[in-house]
Design a protein around this motif. Structure first.
Motif, PDB file in Angstrom:
ATOM      1  N   ALA A   6      48.646  57.619 -37.784  1.00 51.22           N
ATOM      2  CA  ALA A   6      48.475  57.561 -36.339  1.00 51.22           C
ATOM      3  C   ALA A   6      47.909  58.880 -35.824  1.00 51.22           C
ATOM      4  CB  ALA A   6      49.810  57.259 -35.653  1.00 51.22           C
ATOM      5  N   TRP A   7      48.123  59.965 -36.583  1.00 56.62           N
ATOM      6  CA  TRP A   7      47.700  61.299 -36.166  1.00 56.62           C
ATOM      7  C   TRP A   7      46.442  61.781 -36.867  1.00 56.62           C
ATOM      8  CZ3 TRP A   7      49.867  62.507 -31.872  1.00 56.62           C
ATOM      9  CH2 TRP A   7      51.138  61.999 -31.581  1.00 56.62           C
ATOM     10  N   GLY A   8      46.141  61.238 -38.046  1.00 61.51           N
ATOM     11  CA  GLY A   8      44.949  61.682 -38.764  1.00 61.51           C
ATOM     12  C   GLY A   8      44.904  61.101 -40.159  1.00 61.51           C
ATOM     13  N   PRO A   9      43.853  61.438 -40.902  1.00 60.43           N
ATOM     14  CA  PRO A   9      43.766  60.981 -42.286  1.00 60.43           C
ATOM     15  C   PRO A   9      44.935  61.537 -43.089  1.00 60.43           C
ATOM     16  CG  PRO A   9      41.709  62.015 -41.591  1.00 60.43           C
ATOM     17  CD  PRO A   9      42.713  62.251 -40.518  1.00 60.43           C
ATOM     18  N   GLY A  10      45.363  60.767 -44.086  1.00 58.21           N
ATOM     19  CA  GLY A  10      46.477  61.212 -44.925  1.00 58.21           C
ATOM     20  C   GLY A  10      46.118  61.168 -46.399  1.00 58.21           C
ATOM     21  N   TYR A  11      46.677  62.107 -47.133  1.00 58.78           N
ATOM     22  CA  TYR A  11      46.514  62.174 -48.584  1.00 58.78           C
ATOM     23  C   TYR A  11      47.234  60.984 -49.213  1.00 58.78           C
ATOM     24  CZ  TYR A  11      47.794  63.581 -53.318  1.00 58.78           C
ATOM     25  OH  TYR A  11      48.033  63.595 -54.670  1.00 58.78           O
ATOM     26  N   VAL A  12      46.565  60.315 -50.156  1.00 63.36           N
ATOM     27  CA  VAL A  12      47.146  59.163 -50.837  1.00 63.36           C
ATOM     28  C   VAL A  12      47.974  59.664 -52.016  1.00 63.36           C
ATOM     29  CG1 VAL A  12      46.671  57.029 -52.090  1.00 63.36           C
ATOM     30  CG2 VAL A  12      45.267  57.655 -50.105  1.00 63.36           C
ATOM     31  N   GLN A  13      49.299  59.510 -51.904  1.00 67.53           N
ATOM     32  CA  GLN A  13      50.216  59.951 -52.959  1.00 67.53           C
ATOM     33  C   GLN A  13      49.879  59.277 -54.283  1.00 67.53           C
ATOM     34  OE1 GLN A  13      52.653  62.319 -52.421  1.00 67.53           O
ATOM     35  NE2 GLN A  13      52.001  62.460 -50.296  1.00 67.53           N
ATOM     36  N   GLY A  14      50.013  60.024 -55.370  1.00 67.06           N
ATOM     37  CA  GLY A  14      49.749  59.500 -56.703  1.00 67.06           C
ATOM     38  C   GLY A  14      48.358  59.827 -57.202  1.00 67.06           C
ATOM     39  N   THR A  15      47.435  60.143 -56.290  1.00 70.23           N
ATOM     40  CA  THR A  15      46.109  60.568 -56.736  1.00 70.23           C
ATOM     41  C   THR A  15      46.162  62.075 -56.997  1.00 70.23           C
ATOM     42  OG1 THR A  15      45.246  60.959 -54.490  1.00 70.23           O
ATOM     43  CG2 THR A  15      45.001  58.726 -55.402  1.00 70.23           C
ATOM     44  N   ALA A  16      45.113  62.606 -57.598  1.00 68.71           N
ATOM     45  CA  ALA A  16      45.071  64.050 -57.881  1.00 68.71           C
ATOM     46  C   ALA A  16      45.161  64.826 -56.567  1.00 68.71           C
ATOM     47  CB  ALA A  16      43.788  64.396 -58.615  1.00 68.71           C
ATOM     48  N   ILE A  33      41.604  66.920 -39.633  1.00 68.06           N
ATOM     49  CA  ILE A  33      42.692  67.538 -40.384  1.00 68.06           C
ATOM     50  C   ILE A  33      43.328  66.457 -41.236  1.00 68.06           C
ATOM     51  CG2 ILE A  33      44.979  68.587 -40.188  1.00 68.06           C
ATOM     52  CD1 ILE A  33      43.932  69.973 -37.626  1.00 68.06           C
ATOM     53  N   VAL A  34      43.502  66.748 -42.531  1.00 73.46           N
ATOM     54  CA  VAL A  34      44.102  65.793 -43.461  1.00 73.46           C
ATOM     55  C   VAL A  34      45.581  66.136 -43.610  1.00 73.46           C
ATOM     56  CG1 VAL A  34      44.033  64.816 -45.783  1.00 73.46           C
ATOM     57  CG2 VAL A  34      41.902  65.570 -44.675  1.00 73.46           C
ATOM     58  N   LEU A  35      46.424  65.131 -43.467  1.00 74.39           N
ATOM     59  CA  LEU A  35      47.872  65.308 -43.548  1.00 74.39           C
ATOM     60  C   LEU A  35      48.369  65.049 -44.962  1.00 74.39           C
ATOM     61  CD1 LEU A  35      48.590  63.499 -40.195  1.00 74.39           C
ATOM     62  CD2 LEU A  35      48.428  65.966 -40.608  1.00 74.39           C
ATOM     63  N   ASP A  36      49.597  65.449 -45.239  1.00 82.58           N
ATOM     64  CA  ASP A  36      50.138  65.389 -46.600  1.00 82.58           C
ATOM     65  C   ASP A  36      50.604  64.011 -47.046  1.00 82.58           C
ATOM     66  OD1 ASP A  36      52.383  65.269 -44.949  1.00 82.58           O
ATOM     67  OD2 ASP A  36      53.508  66.779 -46.062  1.00 82.58           O
ATOM     68  N   GLN A  37      50.422  63.000 -46.218  1.00 78.54           N
ATOM     69  CA  GLN A  37      50.806  61.641 -46.601  1.00 78.54           C
ATOM     70  C   GLN A  37      49.991  60.632 -45.800  1.00 78.54           C
ATOM     71  OE1 GLN A  37      54.691  60.311 -44.942  1.00 78.54           O
ATOM     72  NE2 GLN A  37      54.950  62.478 -44.446  1.00 78.54           N
ATOM     73  N   ALA A  38      49.883  59.438 -46.356  1.00 82.83           N
ATOM     74  CA  ALA A  38      49.093  58.377 -45.718  1.00 82.83           C
ATOM     75  C   ALA A  38      49.987  57.232 -45.254  1.00 82.83           C
ATOM     76  CB  ALA A  38      48.016  57.879 -46.676  1.00 82.83           C
ATOM     77  N   SER A  39      51.176  57.554 -44.779  1.00 81.34           N
ATOM     78  CA  SER A  39      52.050  56.519 -44.226  1.00 81.34           C
ATOM     79  C   SER A  39      51.464  56.037 -42.907  1.00 81.34           C
ATOM     80  CB  SER A  39      53.453  57.086 -43.994  1.00 81.34           C
ATOM     81  OG  SER A  39      53.412  58.057 -42.951  1.00 81.34           O
ATOM     82  N   GLY A  40      51.931  54.897 -42.446  1.00 81.39           N
ATOM     83  CA  GLY A  40      51.458  54.375 -41.171  1.00 81.39           C
ATOM     84  C   GLY A  40      51.699  55.342 -40.028  1.00 81.39           C
ATOM     85  N   GLU A  41      52.848  56.006 -40.042  1.00 80.39           N
ATOM     86  CA  GLU A  41      53.156  56.972 -38.981  1.00 80.39           C
ATOM     87  C   GLU A  41      52.220  58.170 -39.052  1.00 80.39           C
ATOM     88  OE1 GLU A  41      55.540  55.903 -41.183  1.00 80.39           O
ATOM     89  OE2 GLU A  41      56.564  54.474 -39.904  1.00 80.39           O
ATOM     90  N   ALA A  42      51.968  58.663 -40.250  1.00 75.77           N
ATOM     91  CA  ALA A  42      51.088  59.824 -40.408  1.00 75.77           C
ATOM     92  C   ALA A  42      49.667  59.488 -39.976  1.00 75.77           C
ATOM     93  CB  ALA A  42      51.112  60.309 -41.850  1.00 75.77           C
TER      94      ALA A  42
END
Length: 188
Positions: A86-96, A75-84
């Motif tokens: 920890a739970w799964g892959p995160g979307y990299v803000q600023g990309t499409a 499951i991909v999460l809406d952000q790629a912060s360090g906290e996020a």
């Protein structure tokens, strides 16, 4: 003397239980977190308003990434912060946005959620399922190792739909470092 030995044994037993409980807490927390993320993903797909996995979460699931040949699904999460992450892959803000024209990116840790990236091969197919039900297929085209101090994701919101997946490099190393493994896949 016997009382001292009994107290020492009791103290060691209590310490042992504490250490064991602490060691079991992390995997139990991870398993519960994945269950809550799965429930949140199902709510997101159903279009329900609040798709946070738990009440105090600042993350939401926005997609599911599949690597069919490897039997992996994340499951991909809406952000790629360090906290996020920890739970799964995160979307990299600023990309499409995921599944939109241009380059979109997701990042995760090399020793957990994106450990499987090392086993992907050129030509492998990835599937991206969006919350609105679209199922998009991508084919792995290339991978490269970059220095994160010098390289950033290119901002491209008009070009072909490209999915980039990023994790730390090298694999199987625990120390942090500046190198990143980036895998690029083109929509097919």
């Amino acid at each position: 003397m016997m009382r001292g030995k009994a107290l020492a044994i009791a103290a060691l037993a209590v310490a042992g239980v504490g250490i064991t409980a602490s060691a079991l807490w992390i995997p139990a927390k991870a398993a519960l977190g994945q269950h809550l993320l799965e429930s949140a993903w199902q709510r997101a797909q159903a279009g329900e308003g609040d798709s946070r996995p738990w009440d105090w979460a600042d993350i939401r699931p926005i997609a599911r990434l599949h690597a069919p040949r490897l039997g992996q699904s994340q499951i991909v999460l809406d952000q790629a912060s360090g906290e996020a992450m920890a739970w799964g892959p995160g979307y990299v803000q600023g990309t499409a946005p995921l599944g939109a024209p241009g380059l979109s990116a997701a990042a995760a840790h090399r020793d957990t959620h994106f450990a499987f990236l090392k086993d992907l091969e050129i030509g492998d197919v990835l599937e991206l399922e969006t919350a609105d039900g679209r199922r998009l297929k991508y084919q792995v085209r290339e991978s490269r190792v970059v220095d994160s101090r010098l390289w950033t994701f290119p901002i491209d919101r008009d070009g072909p739909d490209v999915l980039a997946l990023a994790t730390c490099w090298p694999f199987d190393v625990l120390e942090p470092g500046p190198e990143r493994f980036i895998l690029f896949a083109d929509r097919i």
